[in-house]
Design an enzyme around this catalytic site. Structure first.
Site, PDB file in Angstrom:
ATOM      1  N   ASN A  23      12.167  -9.774  -9.410  1.00 61.59           N
ATOM      2  CA  ASN A  23      11.912 -10.171  -8.021  1.00 61.59           C
ATOM      3  C   ASN A  23      12.415 -11.582  -7.705  1.00 61.59           C
ATOM      4  O   ASN A  23      12.435 -11.986  -6.550  1.00 61.59           O
ATOM      5  CB  ASN A  23      10.417 -10.055  -7.690  1.00 61.59           C
ATOM      6  CG  ASN A  23       9.985  -8.607  -7.594  1.00 61.59           C
ATOM      7  OD1 ASN A  23      10.815  -7.701  -7.679  1.00 61.59           O
ATOM      8  ND2 ASN A  23       8.692  -8.369  -7.431  1.00 61.59           N
ATOM      9  N   CYS A 116      11.023   1.944  -3.917  1.00 54.49           N
ATOM     10  CA  CYS A 116       9.900   2.697  -4.480  1.00 54.49           C
ATOM     11  C   CYS A 116       8.953   3.138  -3.368  1.00 54.49           C
ATOM     12  O   CYS A 116       8.686   2.367  -2.449  1.00 54.49           O
ATOM     13  CB  CYS A 116       9.125   1.830  -5.450  1.00 54.49           C
ATOM     14  SG  CYS A 116       9.891   1.678  -7.050  1.00 54.49           S
ATOM     15  N   ARG A 121       5.868   0.472   4.071  1.00 55.17           N
ATOM     16  CA  ARG A 121       6.842  -0.599   3.925  1.00 55.17           C
ATOM     17  C   ARG A 121       7.736  -0.789   5.150  1.00 55.17           C
ATOM     18  O   ARG A 121       8.953  -0.671   5.087  1.00 55.17           O
ATOM     19  CB  ARG A 121       7.681  -0.395   2.664  1.00 55.17           C
ATOM     20  CG  ARG A 121       6.821  -0.292   1.436  1.00 55.17           C
ATOM     21  CD  ARG A 121       7.613  -0.325   0.177  1.00 55.17           C
ATOM     22  NE  ARG A 121       7.735  -1.651  -0.373  1.00 55.17           N
ATOM     23  CZ  ARG A 121       8.316  -1.914  -1.536  1.00 55.17           C
ATOM     24  NH1 ARG A 121       8.837  -0.964  -2.241  1.00 55.17           N
ATOM     25  NH2 ARG A 121       8.379  -3.146  -1.987  1.00 55.17           N
ATOM     26  N   ARG A 397      14.548   0.594 -13.336  1.00 51.91           N
ATOM     27  CA  ARG A 397      14.867  -0.310 -12.224  1.00 51.91           C
ATOM     28  C   ARG A 397      14.385  -1.726 -12.518  1.00 51.91           C
ATOM     29  O   ARG A 397      14.934  -2.692 -12.011  1.00 51.91           O
ATOM     30  CB  ARG A 397      14.180   0.159 -10.943  1.00 51.91           C
ATOM     31  CG  ARG A 397      14.760   1.425 -10.382  1.00 51.91           C
ATOM     32  CD  ARG A 397      14.033   1.825  -9.155  1.00 51.91           C
ATOM     33  NE  ARG A 397      14.356   0.878  -8.099  1.00 51.91           N
ATOM     34  CZ  ARG A 397      14.352   1.150  -6.823  1.00 51.91           C
ATOM     35  NH1 ARG A 397      14.045   2.355  -6.418  1.00 51.91           N
ATOM     36  NH2 ARG A 397      14.666   0.259  -5.935  1.00 51.91           N
TER      37      ARG A 397
HETATM   38  C1  UD1 Z   1       7.763  -7.754  -2.730  1.00 52.58           C
HETATM   39  C2  UD1 Z   1       8.085  -7.385  -4.142  1.00 52.58           C
HETATM   40  C3  UD1 Z   1       7.177  -6.247  -4.622  1.00 52.58           C
HETATM   41  C4  UD1 Z   1       5.726  -6.649  -4.447  1.00 52.58           C
HETATM   42  C5  UD1 Z   1       5.442  -7.123  -3.018  1.00 52.58           C
HETATM   43  C6  UD1 Z   1       4.039  -7.672  -2.826  1.00 52.58           C
HETATM   44  C7  UD1 Z   1      10.456  -7.846  -4.365  1.00 52.58           C
HETATM   45  C8  UD1 Z   1      11.826  -7.309  -4.570  1.00 52.58           C
HETATM   46  N1  UD1 Z   1       9.478  -6.949  -4.214  1.00 52.58           N
HETATM   47  O1  UD1 Z   1       7.982  -6.599  -1.935  1.00 52.58           O
HETATM   48  O2  UD1 Z   1       7.467  -6.009  -5.995  1.00 52.58           O
HETATM   49  O3  UD1 Z   1       4.910  -5.528  -4.701  1.00 52.58           O
HETATM   50  O4  UD1 Z   1       6.385  -8.162  -2.664  1.00 52.58           O
HETATM   51  O5  UD1 Z   1       3.811  -8.711  -3.706  1.00 52.58           O
HETATM   52  O6  UD1 Z   1      10.237  -9.046  -4.400  1.00 52.58           O
HETATM   53  N2  UD1 Z   1       4.904  -5.438   5.566  1.00 52.58           N
HETATM   54  C9  UD1 Z   1       4.914  -5.082   6.901  1.00 52.58           C
HETATM   55  N3  UD1 Z   1       6.023  -5.405   7.654  1.00 52.58           N
HETATM   56  C10 UD1 Z   1       7.087  -6.079   7.122  1.00 52.58           C
HETATM   57  C11 UD1 Z   1       7.056  -6.448   5.753  1.00 52.58           C
HETATM   58  C12 UD1 Z   1       5.939  -6.113   4.984  1.00 52.58           C
HETATM   59  O7  UD1 Z   1       3.968  -4.483   7.414  1.00 52.58           O
HETATM   60  O8  UD1 Z   1       8.052  -6.353   7.853  1.00 52.58           O
HETATM   61  C13 UD1 Z   1       3.716  -5.080   4.741  1.00 52.58           C
HETATM   62  C14 UD1 Z   1       4.084  -4.077   3.633  1.00 52.58           C
HETATM   63  O9  UD1 Z   1       4.094  -2.762   4.113  1.00 52.58           O
HETATM   64  C15 UD1 Z   1       2.996  -4.344   2.624  1.00 52.58           C
HETATM   65  C16 UD1 Z   1       2.737  -5.839   2.766  1.00 52.58           C
HETATM   66  O10 UD1 Z   1       3.262  -6.219   4.039  1.00 52.58           O
HETATM   67  O11 UD1 Z   1       1.836  -3.647   2.978  1.00 52.58           O
HETATM   68  C17 UD1 Z   1       3.408  -6.673   1.674  1.00 52.58           C
HETATM   69  O12 UD1 Z   1       4.790  -6.460   1.687  1.00 52.58           O
HETATM   70  P1  UD1 Z   1       5.829  -7.569   1.234  1.00 52.58           P
HETATM   71  O13 UD1 Z   1       5.114  -8.792   0.788  1.00 52.58           O
HETATM   72  O14 UD1 Z   1       6.863  -7.706   2.304  1.00 52.58           O
HETATM   73  O15 UD1 Z   1       6.496  -6.869  -0.011  1.00 52.58           O
HETATM   74  P2  UD1 Z   1       8.042  -6.720  -0.355  1.00 52.58           P
HETATM   75  O16 UD1 Z   1       8.752  -7.984  -0.001  1.00 52.58           O
HETATM   76  O17 UD1 Z   1       8.548  -5.428   0.142  1.00 52.58           O
END
Ligand code: UD1
Length: 418
Positions: A23, A116, A121, A397
């Protein structure tokens, strides 16, 4: 198709090093295109997600060189504003390219990112922040088209401290006109690392590691070299496997400082930890103990990416534990697989109640996502008899040679192509 076979019931023992962080490296690879020159990253993990990101960068016109665990990207010949759909669809991290593409080329076209399946998401937080920076967005059911006459710094309050949105906005802001302030920013260590890399490339950023980041736009970035830190989730996975199998391992790592939430959860489940400057030794005497309530939270809390692995440990622990998943809504998909091994787990919305059993038995299971897949391997290592785990592609992955690492600790584990 590959299958991982595990003959369980042996304690893990020995010493291991730690791969670079997935990450951390993925947004760094995306950040490489902000510079019309080269970026060298050392200690990169050899995992499928890195291969996919490099293939994507090559398709966009970048030159990529690999030398052991170092990667050099020359982005001077970048000539595409499109994220190739075949990679975009299967990799959520392709999303990280949007901010840098807007910064460098003022335009980005992409499919909605895949990755995943651990919940809905959505990407609304990313898009709302881009709009605040004068980005026009056109969307249809499949494609996203982003363009700007020139990114402008602004005050941006994130609706949730999303890791990906924070990283995307930081990367967009480094070449924007004026100053961007991100409030309610995520504080994960991977964000600190990204900011340090960008600063090494010439960006003007302050506040990394706090909930408030300030980025003053600069005209251009320059060449840089950076070493990626160890993967705190992979570290946590191997420590959890040692606890589950009643083993004793020593893990060399440079990311202990960022593992407090994980180490605390392992201790609560009965692990004895001896922490040095650059290593941790875990000793487990007897079965793991229950954890009354383990809740996933943004950093510095217990990370959602360790939730499945702890569920596997607790499936064989003494007593009843409860896990509450507060970050992703579909992250209990391993429960049905663990039940095949005799685990007793009930779920109710974001809560899982795990009644530890004294013996799990080997079974055929399917990994459906990355960390859940690693958790199935932990359960198989604990179980009596042989297990077969399909869906190996998900595990690869994020884990570099997981069978090799676990074999070096005495596990009977092998991957076979069928
Ligand atoms: C990153 C990590 C993942 C980790 C997650 C939380 C990477 C490549 N992946 O994923 O391994 O599990 O942080 O620590 O770094 N959300 C929204 N709208 C958005 C963006 C996010 O509603 O535009 C929600 C998501 O659905 C989720 C929460 O916010 O419920 C956290 O997501 P986020 O922190 O963005 O995770 P990722 O960046 O996808």
């Amino acid at each position: 198709m590959s299958v991982i076979y595990v003959d369980g019931g042996r304690p893990l023992r020995g010493e291991i090093g730690l791969q670079g962080s997935k990450n951390t490296v993925l947004p760094m690879l995306a950040a490489s295109i902000l510079n019309k020159g080269s970026l060298r990253l050392n200690h990169c993990p050899k995992i499928a997600d890195v291969d996919s990101m490099l293939a994507l960068l090559e398709q966009m016109g970048c030159l990529v060189k690999r030398d052991g665990d170092s990667i050099e990207i020359d982005a001077s010949s970048l000539d595409s504003v499109q994220v190739a759909p075949e990679y975009g669809k299967r990799m959520r991290s392709s999303l990280f390219l949007l901010g840098p593409m807007l910064g460098r080329m003022k335009r980005a076209v992409a499919v909605y990112p895949g990755g995943c399946v651990i919940g809905e998401r959505p990407i609304d937080i990313h898009l709302a922040a881009f709009r605040r920076m004068q980005v026009e967005i056109e969307e249809n059911a499949e494609f996203l088209s982003l363009s700007t006459a020139g990114l402008k710094g602004n005050r941006i309050i994130l609706g949730f401290p999303s890791v990906g949105a924070t990283e995307n906005v930081v990367m967009a802001a480094v070449l924007a006109e004026g100053t961007t302030c991100i409030y309610n920013a995520a504080r994960e260590p991977e964000i600190i690392e990204l900011c340090l890399l960008l600063k090494a490339m010439g960006a003007d950023i302050s506040g990394e590691g706090s909930g408030c980041l300030r980025i003053r736009g600069v005209k251009r970035l320059h060449d840089a070299e950076y070493t990626v830190k160890g993967d705190r989730i992979v570290a946590g996975t191997y420590l959890a496997a040692a606890l589950a199998t009643q083993g004793e391992i020593l893990l060399e790592t440079d990311c202990l400082f960022h593992m407090e939430g994980i180490l605390r959860a392992l201790e609560r489940a009965g692990a004895r930890l001896f922490i040095g400057k650059d290593h941790v030794r875990l000793i487990s005497r007897g079965r793991a103990g229950r954890v009354r309530r383990l809740v996933t939270e943004p950093y510095p809390g217990f990370p959602t990416d360790m939730q499945s692995q702890m569920m596997a440990v607790l499936a064989g622990a003494r007593g009843v534990s409860v896990i509450e998943e507060r970050i992703f809504e579909s992250r209990f998909r391993i429960c049905e697989e663990l039940r095949r091994m005799g685990a007793i787990i009930e779920t109710d919305g974001p809560r899982a109640r795990i009644c530890g059993v004294s013996e799990l038995s080997g079974a055929r299971m399917e990994a459906k996502e990355l960390r859940g897949g690693a958790a199935l391997i932990i359960a198989a290592l604990m179980a009596e008899g042989e297990s077969a785990i399909e869906g190996v592609g998900y595990i690869e992955r994020g884990y570099e040679d997981i069978c090799g690492v676990l074999s070096s600790l005495g596990a009977r584990i092998k991957k076979e192509e069928c």
